[in-house]
Design a protein around this motif. Sequence first.
Motif, PDB file in Angstrom:
ATOM      1  N   GLY A 153       7.012   3.996  11.572  1.00  0.00           N
ATOM      2  CA  GLY A 153       6.423   2.997  10.689  1.00  0.00           C
ATOM      3  C   GLY A 153       5.613   3.761   9.669  1.00  0.00           C
ATOM      4  O   GLY A 153       5.082   4.826   9.990  1.00  0.00           O
ATOM      5  N   PHE A 154       5.523   3.235   8.478  1.00  0.00           N
ATOM      6  CA  PHE A 154       4.826   4.010   7.454  1.00  0.00           C
ATOM      7  C   PHE A 154       3.486   3.384   7.103  1.00  0.00           C
ATOM      8  O   PHE A 154       3.415   2.251   6.661  1.00  0.00           O
ATOM      9  CB  PHE A 154       5.691   4.129   6.200  1.00  0.00           C
ATOM     10  CG  PHE A 154       4.966   4.807   5.081  1.00  0.00           C
ATOM     11  CD1 PHE A 154       4.647   6.158   5.189  1.00  0.00           C
ATOM     12  CD2 PHE A 154       4.562   4.120   3.951  1.00  0.00           C
ATOM     13  CE1 PHE A 154       3.949   6.802   4.180  1.00  0.00           C
ATOM     14  CE2 PHE A 154       3.866   4.752   2.935  1.00  0.00           C
ATOM     15  CZ  PHE A 154       3.565   6.097   3.054  1.00  0.00           C
ATOM     16  N   PHE A 155       2.435   4.126   7.349  1.00  0.00           N
ATOM     17  CA  PHE A 155       1.089   3.724   6.929  1.00  0.00           C
ATOM     18  C   PHE A 155       0.435   4.990   6.407  1.00  0.00           C
ATOM     19  O   PHE A 155       0.472   6.021   7.082  1.00  0.00           O
ATOM     20  CB  PHE A 155       0.303   3.166   8.116  1.00  0.00           C
ATOM     21  CG  PHE A 155       1.068   2.138   8.883  1.00  0.00           C
ATOM     22  CD1 PHE A 155       1.146   0.836   8.419  1.00  0.00           C
ATOM     23  CD2 PHE A 155       1.750   2.475  10.038  1.00  0.00           C
ATOM     24  CE1 PHE A 155       1.884  -0.101   9.100  1.00  0.00           C
ATOM     25  CE2 PHE A 155       2.496   1.537  10.723  1.00  0.00           C
ATOM     26  CZ  PHE A 155       2.559   0.244  10.252  1.00  0.00           C
ATOM     27  N   PRO A 156      -0.169   4.939   5.240  1.00  0.00           N
ATOM     28  CA  PRO A 156      -0.625   6.184   4.607  1.00  0.00           C
ATOM     29  C   PRO A 156      -1.665   6.932   5.414  1.00  0.00           C
ATOM     30  O   PRO A 156      -1.809   8.134   5.249  1.00  0.00           O
ATOM     31  CB  PRO A 156      -1.231   5.692   3.285  1.00  0.00           C
ATOM     32  CG  PRO A 156      -0.662   4.347   3.053  1.00  0.00           C
ATOM     33  CD  PRO A 156      -0.385   3.763   4.400  1.00  0.00           C
ATOM     34  N   LEU A 182      11.364   0.885   4.762  1.00  0.00           N
ATOM     35  CA  LEU A 182      11.951   1.962   3.959  1.00  0.00           C
ATOM     36  C   LEU A 182      11.061   2.363   2.794  1.00  0.00           C
ATOM     37  O   LEU A 182      11.467   3.167   1.957  1.00  0.00           O
ATOM     38  CB  LEU A 182      13.305   1.515   3.399  1.00  0.00           C
ATOM     39  CG  LEU A 182      14.408   1.177   4.392  1.00  0.00           C
ATOM     40  CD1 LEU A 182      15.615   0.642   3.656  1.00  0.00           C
ATOM     41  CD2 LEU A 182      14.793   2.406   5.193  1.00  0.00           C
ATOM     42  N   THR A 183       9.853   1.803   2.741  1.00  0.00           N
ATOM     43  CA  THR A 183       9.036   2.012   1.536  1.00  0.00           C
ATOM     44  C   THR A 183       8.749   3.483   1.268  1.00  0.00           C
ATOM     45  O   THR A 183       8.606   3.879   0.133  1.00  0.00           O
ATOM     46  CB  THR A 183       7.671   1.291   1.642  1.00  0.00           C
ATOM     47  OG1 THR A 183       7.131   1.590   2.911  1.00  0.00           O
ATOM     48  CG2 THR A 183       7.827  -0.197   1.490  1.00  0.00           C
ATOM     49  N   ASN A 184       8.642   4.280   2.323  1.00  0.00           N
ATOM     50  CA  ASN A 184       8.299   5.679   2.102  1.00  0.00           C
ATOM     51  C   ASN A 184       9.528   6.583   2.129  1.00  0.00           C
ATOM     52  O   ASN A 184       9.396   7.789   2.179  1.00  0.00           O
ATOM     53  CB  ASN A 184       7.318   6.151   3.182  1.00  0.00           C
ATOM     54  CG  ASN A 184       7.969   6.130   4.548  1.00  0.00           C
ATOM     55  OD1 ASN A 184       8.725   5.211   4.849  1.00  0.00           O
ATOM     56  ND2 ASN A 184       7.709   7.138   5.352  1.00  0.00           N
ATOM     57  N   LYS A 216      10.131   3.472  -5.262  1.00  0.00           N
ATOM     58  CA  LYS A 216       9.988   4.308  -4.074  1.00  0.00           C
ATOM     59  C   LYS A 216       9.890   5.793  -4.396  1.00  0.00           C
ATOM     60  O   LYS A 216       9.843   6.608  -3.501  1.00  0.00           O
ATOM     61  CB  LYS A 216      11.176   4.075  -3.121  1.00  0.00           C
ATOM     62  CG  LYS A 216      11.444   2.601  -2.817  1.00  0.00           C
ATOM     63  CD  LYS A 216      10.248   1.943  -2.161  1.00  0.00           C
ATOM     64  CE  LYS A 216      10.461   0.496  -1.787  1.00  0.00           C
ATOM     65  NZ  LYS A 216      10.602  -0.458  -2.893  1.00  0.00           N
ATOM     66  N   THR A 217       9.901   6.132  -5.674  1.00  0.00           N
ATOM     67  CA  THR A 217       9.850   7.527  -6.134  1.00  0.00           C
ATOM     68  C   THR A 217      11.151   8.269  -5.797  1.00  0.00           C
ATOM     69  O   THR A 217      11.228   9.076  -4.871  1.00  0.00           O
ATOM     70  CB  THR A 217       8.655   8.297  -5.526  1.00  0.00           C
ATOM     71  OG1 THR A 217       7.498   7.464  -5.560  1.00  0.00           O
ATOM     72  CG2 THR A 217       8.359   9.566  -6.289  1.00  0.00           C
ATOM     73  N   LEU A 218      12.170   7.977  -6.573  1.00  0.00           N
ATOM     74  CA  LEU A 218      13.490   8.568  -6.335  1.00  0.00           C
ATOM     75  C   LEU A 218      13.497  10.050  -6.695  1.00  0.00           C
ATOM     76  O   LEU A 218      12.675  10.531  -7.473  1.00  0.00           O
ATOM     77  CB  LEU A 218      14.542   7.822  -7.165  1.00  0.00           C
ATOM     78  CG  LEU A 218      14.751   6.354  -6.811  1.00  0.00           C
ATOM     79  CD1 LEU A 218      15.777   5.731  -7.760  1.00  0.00           C
ATOM     80  CD2 LEU A 218      15.218   6.199  -5.366  1.00  0.00           C
TER      81      LEU A 218
END
Lengths: 342, 792
Positions: free
Chosen positions: A248-251, B164-166, B368-370
């Motif tokens: 999971g992505f959390f900064p 998938l955001t990162n 998303k910064t490709l």
Amino acid sequence: MKERIEGLRESFERELKSAGSSEAVEKLRVAYLGRKGSVTELLKGLKDAGANEKKELGQHINSLKKTVEQRLSERVGEIKAAEEQREIESAERYDVTLPTGGDPGSYHPITVVQRQLEEIFTSMGFVVEDYKEIVTDYECFEAVNIPKDHPARDMQDTYYLENGQLLKTHTSAAQNFILRKYGAPCRAIFPGRCFRNEATDASHENTFFQMEGIMVDKNISISNLIYFMKTMLSEVFQRDVKVRLRPGFFPFVEPGFELDINCLICGGEGCSTCHHSGWVELCPCGMIHPNVLKMGGVDPEEYTGFAFGLGLTRLVMMKYGVKDIRDLNSGNLKALGQFRHE
Amino acid sequence: MLISMNWINDFVDLSGLDLPALIQRFTLSTAEVEDVFEMGRDLRGVVAGKIISVENHPDSKKLHLLKVDGGDKIYDVVCGAPNVREGLIVPFVKEGGMVGGQEIGMAKLAGYESHGMCCSERELGISADHSGLMELPDDTPVGRDVTELYGIIDTVFEVDNKSLTNRPDLWGHYGIAREFAALSGRELKPLETVSLKQFDNLEPIDIDVQDKELCYRYSGLKVRNITKKVSPVDMRIRLFYCGSRAINLLADLTNYLMLEMGQPMHAFDCAKVDSIRVKRFDAPFTFTTLDGTERRVDENTLMICTKSGNGLEDTPVAVAGIMGGLDSEIEDDTDSLLLESANFDAASVRKSSTRMGLRTDASMRYEKTLDPEMTVPAIGRFMKLLLDIDPGAQVISKLTDVYVKHYPKVELSFDKGYVDRYTGIEIDDGRIIDTLLSLGFEARQEGGRFTVGVPSWRATKDVTIKADIIEEITRIYGYDNFDIATTMSPLYPRRRSAGAKADNFVKDILVQTYGLHEVHSYIWQDAKKCRILGIEPEDNIKLINAQTPDHEVIRRSMGPTLLSVVQENRAFGADFGVFEIGRAAEGLNEDGLVNERKKLGIALFSRTLEERELYLKLAGIMKALGQSVKRTELRLANCEPRFKWQHPRNTAVIMAEGEALGWICTLTPSVLGSIDRKAAVVCGQLDMDMFSELKEGGLSYKEPGRFPGIDIDLSVVMPEGMRFADMEPAWEGSGYLAGVSLIDSFRQAGRRSLTLRFGFSSLEKTLSKEEVQPIVDGIIEKLGEAGAVLRS
């Protein structure tokens, strides 16, 4: 003299029989044993008798006196017992089934669940901290590695104030403060109210509670994180909970995870609550990002740590089956008046 | 995002593997799969059928009577489609077959038997087109199962976009295929592309990136002589399965490329756009995007323009990274194009798209910064696909590539001990290297030290530090495979903070001793609710983006909030009380930060007590909190109201250590009336920050007296304006006086009478009346001096 004594004995017995109340018995006592009572008079009359006679008569009179005293107190006991019995029998039988009034107060369900969690964590050596609700951009974002252009900072998610401060969007806003306050090693939980600028409906609120926890020390590992989450959640739900981690992505964490628990409704078989997957997403967690440690004054080369965020409001809803999240902030006592300390 | 496993199979051979299990692993190792769809499995007995004769139905204008060659025999079919004609080959479900999950039996239509059904694309589930029968190519072998002809049978799954955001690399099938390769241990095939070097001798395109801040790279190629207009069936099926829609060959190809590689592309009609300017404009203007909507473009929005001659302003042709313009759109007769494959600043695209309220598949990806390295291979791939379909297409420019911003190459180095500490388990060296290699990293190990090169598609923001490498290793290793263990950390006693301790104690007393109910509310004052109460909203710091102006002011006190709660619950019971420990703001501090205070607010409602009794009950609660929580005395004194809704005669300040900690009050008649005319309502507030900071009083144990004391009752009449506190000096310090209690209180002829009980006692002896009387006389005298008269 002897005859008088016997006569008195007989008349006493006769009168005693007819004495039916405490008052009558008292009268009788005065009549026989009072200062001018018959028995007292007899004793007074002894001084005129001869020495031998005195001794014998004295014994007789004293024996009468004892008998009178004893019989009187017996009679008093009988009468009292009878009076008590009469009083008991004439007493009203109270209706305990009547409504009683004086209803107890109630705790907000968030308080109830928060206290349970606090108890679990304090038993594992965690300290409980409290933090502000209005925070700075630095506390809420910068210090937890959320960069300037991150979508979380957009206006549609965050309530901003005129002076540039904001309403904290997550309990992570306290991480920096806590790391600085305790340094490493550190175990802390910090429950708190959070705010998201969104329209409300049965499952969305702009004001809700989270509870965050961190543990920092040398060699804190992913293995430890999974252990603590599993142990803690098993305590919360009072049963052995299966957990699984997904990326999971959390900064503010790296790696970051979404933690799922096996669905408690169906036991993992699949039902509508878990969208037939057998798993329910419960809390984000992860290894604290080195930048967050650094900004908290902790050397990430020496220390590692994990962090997790529990949706306290969500837990309350799951635990009590609250269907409309808005009930919790409604102030409606028909809803809130039901919750007691557990 | 929808992912087709057939498409994935182009790049990694997953044959023989348990697909559902693999997709489950993808959830656990990469990103959450929300749904899995089995496509084409609801078709049975659908073959290529040739219409060999068409007769009009005698009674129907729409229906035709067909004879269809199903390969095995000739079928009589009644069909209503408009495009039936002799010799047409169509998908045909034979009697007993199945389409859309529905069995096709013999049916009687308008008096004629139909022994099968000819299908449209929608009926096959491969597009939304239901305008007529799907027309198969003339060379299609009759009788062949259509699911063998095209990639109709597929497993499609939906990945949660949020997960998938990162990962900019996962916004196309090729990136997802790389994950499947790593998860399955199979090899990832390289993308087949056309080498663009061969065009180096052609003329470059006139591309000028004027905005070097927001445009990182702009690559372009011109192509002409494109004759094919319709995409192949397989391509259209994949687009449809992945949530897109076939339009025409060139538009489909750009979409296909984006779904495959994650690189958004734009095809301009070369006749309308033959040079490129990338810039922002100084002033806002309107621009019509290809969806036909006129949109306002402001000076922060990056635009793609084409040069207009004669010194005129350049003509905008697309909103960079979001959507093209209507005027330069590819149309059905377009035969030449200028292909854009570019890379823009992620935040700028996101903000522009938010401002315009236009979120597209392209903008979602750019956000998303490709990887800017992708633009040129994407053109090579585009040309490969185009030339396969339309071999006559001709490239007429050299690849023109303006590369403004290169990301630095990321190389990370760490030792095995780091991995061990971070994971808490033992993962062997070989496995670490293999995992990283399979994900496209460069990885080598020298003397116990790992050195890892991050591939460009992960290096734009995603993988920048050592801990990121830990994630790569562990997620592929599988968190389910972790041995879990508790920590070996020393324990230290940690005391609860004074604040948290006081909060809990206060709540317990209010709930358990006084039967109050805890509520929660909002940090802002609710102006609408204030109006109902007739309370003028307080002035205070405001939110700049509240959902409604009624919620924009942060509350200054807990009062109005809790009075609203009381008002809304007035039917709850004859007597009840509510409280909240919440936050309020008392303006700004000197440093400009909000002076946030944690406050306890209490409001009591009663239909059985008089207002005075309720008010004194609240005073008693406040004092009890001081005694129980802090073992200290809170003093109350009448004061001027702070807020207009507080009753001017009955507002009192709560004092301790010389500071005001809060107040209690009754309400002005109008505010009270808006709650309930026939009830008493009081409220109060205590500053919990100050309260928890109060010094805790110690407890010094006093021996209980062993000798009986003497109680003397005095009834006094107080003149108007006199308070109990004014009489206290009359007995303070009196000998043997152990305590004074209030026995009775009533008001008569405008004056209040109190009956006070004075308790005298001694630790040494039984007191006699004679010893006490002179003391009592002294008290009476002083009371008299103070103005209180002894009632006979």
